[in-house]
Scaffold this active site. Structure first.
Site, PDB file in Angstrom:
ATOM      1  CG  PHE A 130      -2.378   0.099   0.910  1.00  0.00           C
ATOM      2  CD1 PHE A 130      -3.057  -0.969   0.356  1.00  0.00           C
ATOM      3  CD2 PHE A 130      -3.080   1.275   1.148  1.00  0.00           C
ATOM      4  CE1 PHE A 130      -4.406  -0.883   0.056  1.00  0.00           C
ATOM      5  CE2 PHE A 130      -4.423   1.375   0.850  1.00  0.00           C
ATOM      6  CZ  PHE A 130      -5.094   0.286   0.300  1.00  0.00           C
ATOM      7  NE  ARG A 297      -4.743   6.441   0.305  1.00  0.00           N
ATOM      8  CZ  ARG A 297      -5.713   5.936   1.050  1.00  0.00           C
ATOM      9  NH1 ARG A 297      -6.445   6.716   1.812  1.00  0.00           N
ATOM     10  NH2 ARG A 297      -5.956   4.638   1.034  1.00  0.00           N
TER      11      ARG A 297
END
Length: 609
Positions: A130, A297
């Protein structure tokens, strides 16, 4: 069922019920806390606007971050480092250590509750890579996200609900909490709440109130958030005089479906999906040579935005990039990403096994919230003490700010946050009620006055604006003035706009005055909460004169090799938490805690990937 109670101070006619603990919100954090409390034999009420399994936690897709090490070498020290670096050194290192050390325990606990994780051939929990999660302090990506296909939140929420039913938790479904009740000493002694079915206002008395209302993502026009995410807990806290912390930091998820805003999990990229521009180039290799598409992100969102602004976007208007999963193969996609496959068909008319899907950065998560400690207790500044406890009040989940996420949250740390601090708050409440048993404090005479006045104003309105017109103007202003890239001028203009919209909130008209399940009344009440969250965000953002995490301001951008302010981050003046107060629309600040509980501090350094 709860007993009907009387209270010496309050003499009004509203129906009253009495509980040990009232929890507002039945998402992951609320239900993890309620489970801990109900198992201890406490009388718990959980208020929720929707049926518990429809809470927004159900939409979480990718996984729960925990260094189980099932797929490759990993430990909590690496997770701790990644979370601090992800937060751009605005996260409190004591809270981050606590969360990362507890991670494996809460995941195995969920497994024992019956959560259907995906499995490896040896029976252990499946983990996927991730964004921002690395081995050996940033050396290479690591598989840390414990996943149930791409429906991890769904599996978790249903598991917690089943355990709560087993433990006889009291759920008040389709009830909306309106305001906190504070006594003369400032302690929270209950909440006022509207029963949607009847339109009646009630008082719920409690020795402890726990806010678990989720984020306020609906202050933006394009959002992955459910329509229920209107920042109700933030509004309740702000109106009660409690500051909101770090509200300038909002995460844009890199992969929202273009035009629809629906989330495509970071698990896509964890499984090997690639972001491409109009030339088919894997452009993240240019920006993040080590982590590529699995950089944090905020970083990926800015890179995508830059590709689009520099003319390398896809489509007739060149206003999106694409996420390419075609090389993964249909079998892998249907096994690991079945919901994403459905989303492609339903929201983009794309078969992701055969063609890339258009994506744009979309507002996703609120890093700020109600300031708390590791125990979940709400803390506010009082003189020189930055951690003065508000008696009887806790907050957990996205509505709180511990702060483990700082200026940017790592993927999978949100579900982890819910579990760790939901359980921690539950344990702390149990211990405090056991160690010093106390009866309910008397309600103040004006316990329901604020809520009654809000309802009376709507019921007495004969002219004004519709709630949704005001809400839409809030969303448009926030989208324009607090987006992925910000400028000082645009933020200052946004502050003026939002302050002007605040004046309009008090002039909202309610044409339908009926009581029974009046959704127009609910929406009008929600707008007041949206307003608090929007003004907190805009005011805090305009005041922060630096680039940090998700708050990137073009005026302050510098190179990574800048000696004084690498990448525009100003640690000398701005390594501090923002506190916004609704009364007077004013700001205060408090220091970041750089001291972990048991290990050496991670000193600030340049944030490159």
């Amino acid at each position: 069922m709860a007993s009907i109670a009387t209270s010496a101070g309050y003499s009004g006619s509203l129906p009253r019920r009495r509980f040990d603990v009232v929890i507002v919100g039945a998402g992951g954090s609320g239900m993890r806390a309620s489970l801990q409390l109900a198992r201890a034999g406490l009388n718990v009420a959980v208020l929720t606007k929707v049926f518990p399994t429809r809470s927004h936690t159900v939409a979480a897709q990718g996984g729960i971050g925990a260094s189980l090490g099932n797929m490759s070498e990993d430990n909590w020290h690496y997770h701790f480092y990644d979370t601090i670096k992800g937060s751009d050194w605005l996260g409190d290192q004591d809270a981050i250590e606590f969360m990362c050390r507890e991670a494996t325990k809460v995941v195995y606990e969920l497994e024992h509750f019956g959560m259907p994780f995906d499995r490896n051939p040896d029976g252990s929990i499946y983990q996927r890579p991730f964004g921002g999660h690395t081995a050996n302090y940033g050396e290479k990506p690591v598989q840390r996200a414990c996943a149930a296909a791409d429906r991890t939140g769904h599996a978790m929420l249903h598991t917690l609900y089943q355990q709560n039913v087993k433990s006889r938790t009291n759920f008040f479904v389709e009830w909306m909490a309106l305001d906190l009740i504070r006594d003369a000493e400032g302690d929270v002694v209950g909440v006022t709440a509207l029963e949607m079915e009847t339109g009646e206002l009630h008082i719920l008395e409690a020795k402890t109130v726990l806010l678990a209302t989720g984020g306020a993502g609906r202050i933006f026009a394009a959002s992955t958030n459910a329509f229920i995410n209107t920042g109700d807990g933030l509004g309740m806290a702000a109106r009660a005089g409690i500051p909101l912390q770090d509200m300038e930091f909002w995460q844009f998820h890199p992969t929202g479906v273009a035009g629809a805003g629906v989330l495509l999990t970071e698990g896509c990229r964890g499984e090997g999906a690639i972001l491409r521009n109009e030339k088919g180039e894997r452009f993240m290799e240019r920006y993040a040579p080590t982590l590529k598409d699995l950089a944090p992100r905020d970083f990926v969102s800015r890179c995508m935005d830059q590709e689009i602004k520099e003319g390398r976007g896809c489509g007739p208007n060149k206003d999106y990039v694409v996420l390419d999963m075609t090389h993964l193969g249909g079998d892998t996609i249907l096994k690991r990403l079945p919901s994403v496959f459905e989303i492609g068909h339903n929201f983009a008319n794309v078969d992701i096994t055969k063609e890339p899907i258009p994506v744009v950065p979309t507002i996703h998560y609120q890093m700020g919230g109600i300031p708390t400690g590791i125990s979940g207790q709400v803390v506010v500044p009082k003189g020189d003490d930055h951690k003065s406890v508000v008696g009887g009040l806790y907050a957990v989940g996205e509505c709180s700010c511990v702060s483990v996420h700082g200026a940017n949250r790592l993927g999978t740390n949100s579900l982890l946050d819910l579990l760790v601090f939901g359980k921690s708050a539950g344990n702390h409440i149990i211990e405090s009620l056991k160690s010093s048993p106390k009866s309910h404090k008397d309600l103040p005479k004006d316990a329901a006055d604020r809520s009654l006045a809000r309802l009376a104003r709507l019921d007495g309105s004969s002219s004004g604006e519709y709630a949704q017109d005001v809400a839409n103007d809030i969303r448009t202003a926030m989208q324009q003035h607090a987006s992925v890239f910000r400028t000082q001028k645009v933020m200052d203009e946004g502050t003026v706009k939002i302050n002007a919209i605040r004046e309009r909130v008090s002039r909202i008209i309610l044409k339908d005055k009926s009581k029974v399940f009046n959704t127009a009344r609910i929406e009008a009440l929600e707008v007041e909460n949206l307003m608090e969250a929007a003004q907190a965000t805009m005011t805090s953002a305009a005041a922060r004169k630096e680039c940090r995490g998700a708050h990137t301001v073009k005026d302050y951008e510098r190179g990574a090799d800048d000696a004084e302010f690498p990448l525009g981050r100003n640690d000398k003046e701005w390594m501090k938490h923002t506190l916004w107060y609704s009364e007077g629309n004013r700001l205060d600040y408090k220091p970041v805690n750089l001291q972990p509980l048991s290990v050496d501090s991670v000193p600030p350094k340049v944030r490159t990937f």
